[in-house]
Design an enzyme around this catalytic site. Structure first.
Site, mmCIF file in Angstrom:
data_model
loop_
_atom_site.group_PDB
_atom_site.id
_atom_site.type_symbol
_atom_site.label_atom_id
_atom_site.label_comp_id
_atom_site.label_asym_id
_atom_site.label_seq_id
_atom_site.Cartn_x
_atom_site.Cartn_y
_atom_site.Cartn_z
ATOM 1 N N LEU A 128 24.847 58.172 73.151
ATOM 2 C CA LEU A 128 24.025 56.953 73.232
ATOM 3 C C LEU A 128 22.530 57.272 73.367
ATOM 4 O O LEU A 128 21.703 56.369 73.322
ATOM 5 C CB LEU A 128 24.512 56.065 74.393
ATOM 6 C CG LEU A 128 25.993 55.643 74.319
ATOM 7 C CD1 LEU A 128 26.357 54.761 75.508
ATOM 8 C CD2 LEU A 128 26.300 54.916 73.018
ATOM 9 N N LYS A 129 22.217 58.550 73.568
ATOM 10 C CA LYS A 129 20.812 59.011 73.653
ATOM 11 C C LYS A 129 20.036 58.163 74.666
ATOM 12 O O LYS A 129 20.554 57.854 75.726
ATOM 13 C CB LYS A 129 20.173 59.011 72.253
ATOM 14 C CG LYS A 129 21.030 59.790 71.247
ATOM 15 C CD LYS A 129 20.313 60.103 69.966
ATOM 16 C CE LYS A 129 21.264 60.847 69.035
ATOM 17 N NZ LYS A 129 20.637 61.290 67.813
ATOM 18 N N HIS A 144 22.214 70.030 71.821
ATOM 19 C CA HIS A 144 21.915 68.997 70.821
ATOM 20 C C HIS A 144 20.558 69.299 70.177
ATOM 21 O O HIS A 144 19.649 69.779 70.847
ATOM 22 C CB HIS A 144 21.902 67.609 71.472
ATOM 23 C CG HIS A 144 21.808 66.525 70.446
ATOM 24 N ND1 HIS A 144 20.597 66.114 69.939
ATOM 25 C CD2 HIS A 144 22.762 65.810 69.805
ATOM 26 C CE1 HIS A 144 20.821 65.179 69.028
ATOM 27 N NE2 HIS A 144 22.126 64.974 68.926
ATOM 28 N N GLU A 179 26.037 69.603 63.459
ATOM 29 C CA GLU A 179 25.156 68.481 63.150
ATOM 30 C C GLU A 179 23.903 69.000 62.433
ATOM 31 O O GLU A 179 22.992 69.526 63.093
ATOM 32 C CB GLU A 179 24.710 67.770 64.423
ATOM 33 C CG GLU A 179 25.838 67.206 65.249
ATOM 34 C CD GLU A 179 25.337 66.126 66.203
ATOM 35 O OE1 GLU A 179 25.811 64.980 66.084
ATOM 36 O OE2 GLU A 179 24.468 66.415 67.045
ATOM 37 N N GLY A 196 20.108 60.809 62.426
ATOM 38 C CA GLY A 196 19.279 59.607 62.503
ATOM 39 C C GLY A 196 18.511 59.286 61.233
ATOM 40 O O GLY A 196 17.638 58.423 61.233
ATOM 41 N N SER A 233 24.341 61.006 61.042
ATOM 42 C CA SER A 233 24.436 59.790 60.218
ATOM 43 C C SER A 233 25.873 59.386 59.869
ATOM 44 O O SER A 233 26.131 58.879 58.770
ATOM 45 C CB SER A 233 23.583 59.916 58.957
ATOM 46 O OG SER A 233 22.206 59.948 59.323
HETATM 47 P P1 PGA Z 1 23.098 59.939 64.390
HETATM 48 O O1 PGA Z 1 23.020 60.992 65.587
HETATM 49 O O2 PGA Z 1 24.549 59.522 64.268
HETATM 50 O O3 PGA Z 1 22.213 58.797 64.818
HETATM 51 O O4 PGA Z 1 22.631 60.624 63.173
HETATM 52 C C1 PGA Z 1 24.043 61.924 65.787
HETATM 53 C C2 PGA Z 1 23.704 62.802 66.953
HETATM 54 O O5 PGA Z 1 22.513 63.049 67.186
HETATM 55 O O6 PGA Z 1 24.585 63.261 67.683
#
Ligand code: PGA
Length: 233
Positions: free
Chosen positions: A7-8, A88, A157, A163, A193
């Site tokens: 959820l950042k 991350h 990732e 994002g 994404s």
């Molecule tokens: P995102 O982020 O789905 O918004 O690209 C993924 C993540 O940073 O874990």
């Protein structure tokens, strides 16, 4: 499958409580058998019981002490948190965490038996430098990490896919995941994404053991739909 929401820096404590309540309701209703992880913002940590495993997006490798702006084991224990996201890309590239500091963090929480979701992935210039250079770069992110740790989950990732709405092709994901499985047999998630419109095909790929979702997980209905795709496989 492992379906994880990062959820950042989004949702307040109240909104997160509601999010988890809705998600639990969904999982109970559908009798989902997936392992569902949610990483809320630190101030949204709260006591939680249910099917969802609540983890922390970051913590310092300490029980407590003088580390302004950080939290440690005492604060995690207050809420029974035993799961942590480490490495991350936003921690590596925006907050400047080095491989050495990540290894310290990894070892500290590994020794405590935490479930660790450890993230790896290349920035665009490494991808553009060709497959060999890219894999060499990703290999450096495995340095010092115990890839046989029993509570380890790895998330691949690509930085340029986070994002941005851009994703590698499914063939690319499949190839890279096969290569990464040679480095560790730990469950391997794809992130970057992932959204309702592409989650199904990503989850169906060989060597993809789940997904780590950021932006698209903020909507609990969308995230629940992604859990249901895994249930349907
Ligand atoms: P995102 O982020 O789905 O918004 O690209 C993924 C993540 O940073 O874990």
């Amino acid at each position: 499958m492992i379906i994880a929401a990062n959820l950042k820096t989004n949702l307040t404590r109240q909104e997160t409580d509601k999010y988890l309540e809705d998600l639990e309701e969904y999982l109970n209703k559908t009798k989902s058998t997936q392992e569902v992880l949610v990483f809320p913002a630190m101030t949204s940590l709260n006591h939680h019981s249910g099917k969802v495993i609540v983890g922390v997006q970051n913590a310092y490798p300490t029980k407590n002490g003088a580390f302004t702006g950080e939290i440690g084991l005492d604060q995690l224990n207050e809420f029974g948190v035993k799961t942590i996201l480490i490495g991350h890309s936003e921690r590596r590239h925006v907050l400047g965490e080095t491989q050495e500091s990540l290894v310290n963090k990894f070892n500290f929480y590994k020794d405590l038996g935490f479930k660790i979701v450890y993230c790896v992935g290349e920035p665009l210039e490494k991808r553009e430098a060709g497959k060999e250079a890219m894999m060499r770069y990703i290999s450096t992110q495995y340095e010092g990490i115990d890839t046989t740790y029993e509570n380890l989950i790895i998330a691949y990732e690509p930085v340029w896919a986070i994002g941005t709405g851009l994703t590698p092709t499914v063939e690319d994901i499949q190839t890279i995941h096969s290569d990464l499985k040679e480095k560790s047999l730990a469950p391997l998630l794809y992130g970057g994404s992932v959204k309702v419109s592409n989650a199904k095909e990503v989850l169906a790929l060989e060597n993809v053991d789940g997904i780590l979702v950021g932006g698209a997980a903020l909507n609990v209905k969308d995230f629940s739909d992604m859990v249901s795709f895994a249930d349907d496989l």
